[in-house]
Motif scaffolding. Structure first.
Motif, PDB file in Angstrom:
ATOM      1  N   ALA A 111      66.838  24.211  23.690  1.00  0.00           N
ATOM      2  CA  ALA A 111      67.948  25.159  23.596  1.00  0.00           C
ATOM      3  C   ALA A 111      69.255  24.402  23.451  1.00  0.00           C
ATOM      4  CB  ALA A 111      68.005  26.058  24.832  1.00  0.00           C
ATOM      5  N   PRO A 112      70.222  24.956  22.700  1.00  0.00           N
ATOM      6  CA  PRO A 112      71.558  24.359  22.677  1.00  0.00           C
ATOM      7  C   PRO A 112      72.220  24.567  24.031  1.00  0.00           C
ATOM      8  CG  PRO A 112      71.547  26.443  21.483  1.00  0.00           C
ATOM      9  CD  PRO A 112      70.124  26.155  21.845  1.00  0.00           C
ATOM     10  N   PRO A 113      73.260  23.782  24.341  1.00  0.00           N
ATOM     11  CA  PRO A 113      73.840  23.829  25.693  1.00  0.00           C
ATOM     12  C   PRO A 113      74.253  25.212  26.171  1.00  0.00           C
ATOM     13  CG  PRO A 113      74.643  21.892  24.539  1.00  0.00           C
ATOM     14  CD  PRO A 113      73.856  22.685  23.537  1.00  0.00           C
ATOM     15  N   PHE A 114      74.892  26.027  25.318  1.00  0.00           N
ATOM     16  CA  PHE A 114      75.391  27.301  25.832  1.00  0.00           C
ATOM     17  C   PHE A 114      74.253  28.260  26.169  1.00  0.00           C
ATOM     18  CE2 PHE A 114      74.906  29.005  21.530  1.00  0.00           C
ATOM     19  CZ  PHE A 114      74.670  30.356  21.744  1.00  0.00           C
ATOM     20  N   ARG A 142      71.723  19.713  20.284  1.00  0.00           N
ATOM     21  CA  ARG A 142      72.294  20.426  19.144  1.00  0.00           C
ATOM     22  C   ARG A 142      71.171  21.025  18.297  1.00  0.00           C
ATOM     23  NH1 ARG A 142      73.929  16.996  15.808  1.00  0.00           N
ATOM     24  NH2 ARG A 142      73.016  15.200  16.851  1.00  0.00           N
ATOM     25  N   VAL A 143      71.494  22.092  17.565  1.00  0.00           N
ATOM     26  CA  VAL A 143      70.475  22.835  16.828  1.00  0.00           C
ATOM     27  C   VAL A 143      69.707  21.964  15.822  1.00  0.00           C
ATOM     28  CG1 VAL A 143      70.060  24.759  15.242  1.00  0.00           C
ATOM     29  CG2 VAL A 143      71.625  25.041  17.176  1.00  0.00           C
ATOM     30  N   PRO A 144      70.344  21.104  15.012  1.00  0.00           N
ATOM     31  CA  PRO A 144      69.559  20.289  14.081  1.00  0.00           C
ATOM     32  C   PRO A 144      68.542  19.393  14.784  1.00  0.00           C
ATOM     33  CG  PRO A 144      71.873  20.256  13.468  1.00  0.00           C
ATOM     34  CD  PRO A 144      71.801  20.910  14.809  1.00  0.00           C
ATOM     35  N   VAL A 145      68.920  18.825  15.936  1.00  0.00           N
ATOM     36  CA  VAL A 145      67.990  17.984  16.695  1.00  0.00           C
ATOM     37  C   VAL A 145      66.837  18.830  17.229  1.00  0.00           C
ATOM     38  CG1 VAL A 145      67.764  16.467  18.703  1.00  0.00           C
ATOM     39  CG2 VAL A 145      69.830  16.380  17.300  1.00  0.00           C
ATOM     40  N   LEU A 146      67.154  20.037  17.689  1.00  0.00           N
ATOM     41  CA  LEU A 146      66.123  20.934  18.207  1.00  0.00           C
ATOM     42  C   LEU A 146      65.125  21.321  17.113  1.00  0.00           C
ATOM     43  CD1 LEU A 146      68.325  23.328  20.376  1.00  0.00           C
ATOM     44  CD2 LEU A 146      66.807  21.511  21.199  1.00  0.00           C
ATOM     45  N   MET A 147      65.648  21.626  15.921  1.00  0.00           N
ATOM     46  CA  MET A 147      64.759  22.028  14.828  1.00  0.00           C
ATOM     47  C   MET A 147      63.827  20.892  14.446  1.00  0.00           C
ATOM     48  SD  MET A 147      65.431  25.173  14.286  1.00  0.00           S
ATOM     49  CE  MET A 147      64.467  25.392  12.798  1.00  0.00           C
ATOM     50  N   GLN A 148      64.322  19.678  14.444  1.00  0.00           N
ATOM     51  CA  GLN A 148      63.480  18.519  14.140  1.00  0.00           C
ATOM     52  C   GLN A 148      62.404  18.346  15.208  1.00  0.00           C
ATOM     53  OE1 GLN A 148      65.547  14.758  13.987  1.00  0.00           O
ATOM     54  NE2 GLN A 148      63.918  13.769  12.849  1.00  0.00           N
ATOM     55  N   ALA A 149      62.779  18.508  16.474  1.00  0.00           N
ATOM     56  CA  ALA A 149      61.802  18.380  17.561  1.00  0.00           C
ATOM     57  C   ALA A 149      60.710  19.431  17.449  1.00  0.00           C
ATOM     58  CB  ALA A 149      62.517  18.495  18.908  1.00  0.00           C
ATOM     59  N   THR A 160      67.491  29.644  20.526  1.00  0.00           N
ATOM     60  CA  THR A 160      68.615  29.020  19.837  1.00  0.00           C
ATOM     61  C   THR A 160      69.274  29.974  18.862  1.00  0.00           C
ATOM     62  OG1 THR A 160      69.222  27.143  18.429  1.00  0.00           O
ATOM     63  CG2 THR A 160      67.093  28.141  18.013  1.00  0.00           C
ATOM     64  N   THR A 161      70.491  29.625  18.490  1.00  0.00           N
ATOM     65  CA  THR A 161      71.115  30.265  17.347  1.00  0.00           C
ATOM     66  C   THR A 161      70.331  29.869  16.102  1.00  0.00           C
ATOM     67  OG1 THR A 161      72.578  28.345  17.258  1.00  0.00           O
ATOM     68  CG2 THR A 161      73.428  30.329  18.318  1.00  0.00           C
ATOM     69  N   TYR A 162      70.453  30.671  15.055  1.00  0.00           N
ATOM     70  CA  TYR A 162      69.762  30.331  13.820  1.00  0.00           C
ATOM     71  C   TYR A 162      70.328  29.035  13.266  1.00  0.00           C
ATOM     72  CZ  TYR A 162      68.166  35.204  13.780  1.00  0.00           C
ATOM     73  OH  TYR A 162      67.608  36.415  14.105  1.00  0.00           O
ATOM     74  N   MET A 166      68.133  26.198   6.730  1.00  0.00           N
ATOM     75  CA  MET A 166      66.728  26.477   6.972  1.00  0.00           C
ATOM     76  C   MET A 166      65.905  25.235   6.658  1.00  0.00           C
ATOM     77  SD  MET A 166      66.754  29.498   8.126  1.00  0.00           S
ATOM     78  CE  MET A 166      65.036  29.977   8.048  1.00  0.00           C
ATOM     79  N   PRO A 167      64.711  25.110   7.275  1.00  0.00           N
ATOM     80  CA  PRO A 167      63.865  23.944   7.006  1.00  0.00           C
ATOM     81  C   PRO A 167      63.552  23.794   5.528  1.00  0.00           C
ATOM     82  CG  PRO A 167      63.056  25.180   8.894  1.00  0.00           C
ATOM     83  CD  PRO A 167      64.153  26.002   8.286  1.00  0.00           C
ATOM     84  N   GLU A 168      63.333  22.566   5.103  1.00  0.00           N
ATOM     85  CA  GLU A 168      63.041  22.288   3.705  1.00  0.00           C
ATOM     86  C   GLU A 168      61.751  22.961   3.270  1.00  0.00           C
ATOM     87  OE1 GLU A 168      62.806  18.121   3.351  1.00  0.00           O
ATOM     88  OE2 GLU A 168      64.904  17.746   3.871  1.00  0.00           O
TER      89      GLU A 168
END
Length: 312
Positions: A111-114, A142-149, A160-162, A166-168
């Protein structure tokens, strides 16, 4: 499962081993037979033979060989993403088994911090009160790091926020379940003159020093878009910080204005008279927060999280 898919699965199970998955992921990371062979403590001929066996099991080439090294083919990229997920899942199962019977499962949430600081505590409280209890590993990023994980199988799901991008194409397919809309507010120190105004324009806000979230965050994107929609160039921040808690403290210290999600962090800060809202027009639009998880395979840990969110 269709019969041809079942036959294909049985063929791969019979011919592939987890060590093969380790080999191809290291080939991708190293970019060459030589680099991978050194890491794996194998000879290049032995590794080349193993790669041929692995590609024979899949029925297609995983890599393109050039003088510059190895590059995954389109089909190979899909196989490699699956290999990374399987290896991470195997490691996670090993950790769960080592924990014994003291916990039903270990749910890995990002999750992002907020979101982590404002909305997640109640959800995690419900999870940890399960019988048998559920362990939780929280990745706050941060969201980009979360999406990669999530793509790499390091977490089971995100709240998370969107993502901004979007993913490749060809990446792991994700499922989004919208949870709620989050409101954002402009905040200033209690004695700031803008807190007493009935309505403040974006032109006026651009004249103030700013404490901004990270460039890759949804809050940063939303506030910059709000400035641009008003025909105003977004101001350069005097401070950039990823934590909403830190940003509130920086505003309270009189460094500048900032944006904050209207969650428990902001409510607590207002109750403590650390900051006050600035009434801006037009208002900042709300942003969606979703449960995001990999769609291809049913994950019992995601099911536990969905139960805690009331989605089951």
């Amino acid at each position: 499962m269709p019969e041809h898919t079942l036959r294909e699965t049985e063929r791969l199970v019979a011919r592939l081993r987890f060590r093969h998955l380790r080999l191809i992921t290291e080939l991708q990371r190293g970019g060459s037979l030589r680099a991978a062979a050194q890491t794996l403590n194998l000879t290049q001929p032995a590794l080349s033979k193993a790669l041929a066996e692995i590609e024979g099991a899949f029925g297609f080439a995983l890599f393109t060989r050039t003088a510059r090294g190895l590059t995954p083919t389109a089909q190979g990229a899909v196989a490699l993403r699956g290999a990374v997920l399987l290896l991470e899942e195997l490691a996670h199962l090993g950790r769960e088994a080592a924990a014994g019977e003291s916990a039903a499962a270990t749910v890995r949430v990002g999750a992002p911090p907020f979101v982590a600081q404002g909305y997640l505590p109640e959800v995690l409280a419900r999870l940890t009160r399960c019988d048998p209890p559920v362990r939780v590993q929280l990745l706050e990023e941060r969201v980009p790091v979360l999406m990669q994980a999530l793509q790499q199988g390091e977490v089971d799901a995100l709240l998370t926020t969107y993502p901004m991008h979007m993913p490749e194409a060809g990446a792991v397919q994700l499922r989004y379940e919208k949870l709620f809309e989050v409101e954002f507010s402009i905040i200033a120190p209690p004695g700031h003159p803008l807190t007493r105004a009935r309505q403040v324009s974006w032109q006026r806000l651009a004249e103030e020093p700013w404490i901004m979230p990270a460039r890759t965050s949804m809050a940063r994107r939303m506030i910059e878009e709000s400035f641009m929609l008003a025909g105003v160039v977004p101001p350069l921040p005097v401070v950039e910080s990823t934590s909403p808690v830190t940003n509130v403290q920086l505003v309270a210290a009189g460094i500048g204005l900032s944006i904050a999600p209207a969650n428990t962090v902001l409510r607590h800060a207002q109750n403590m008279s650390l900051v006050k809202r600035v009434r801006v027009s037009p208002a900042i639009p709300t942003g969606p927060v979703a449960l995001v998880y990999r769609a291809a395979v049913a994950n019992p840990r995601v099911a536990l999280l969905r139960d805690a969110l009331g989605l089951a």
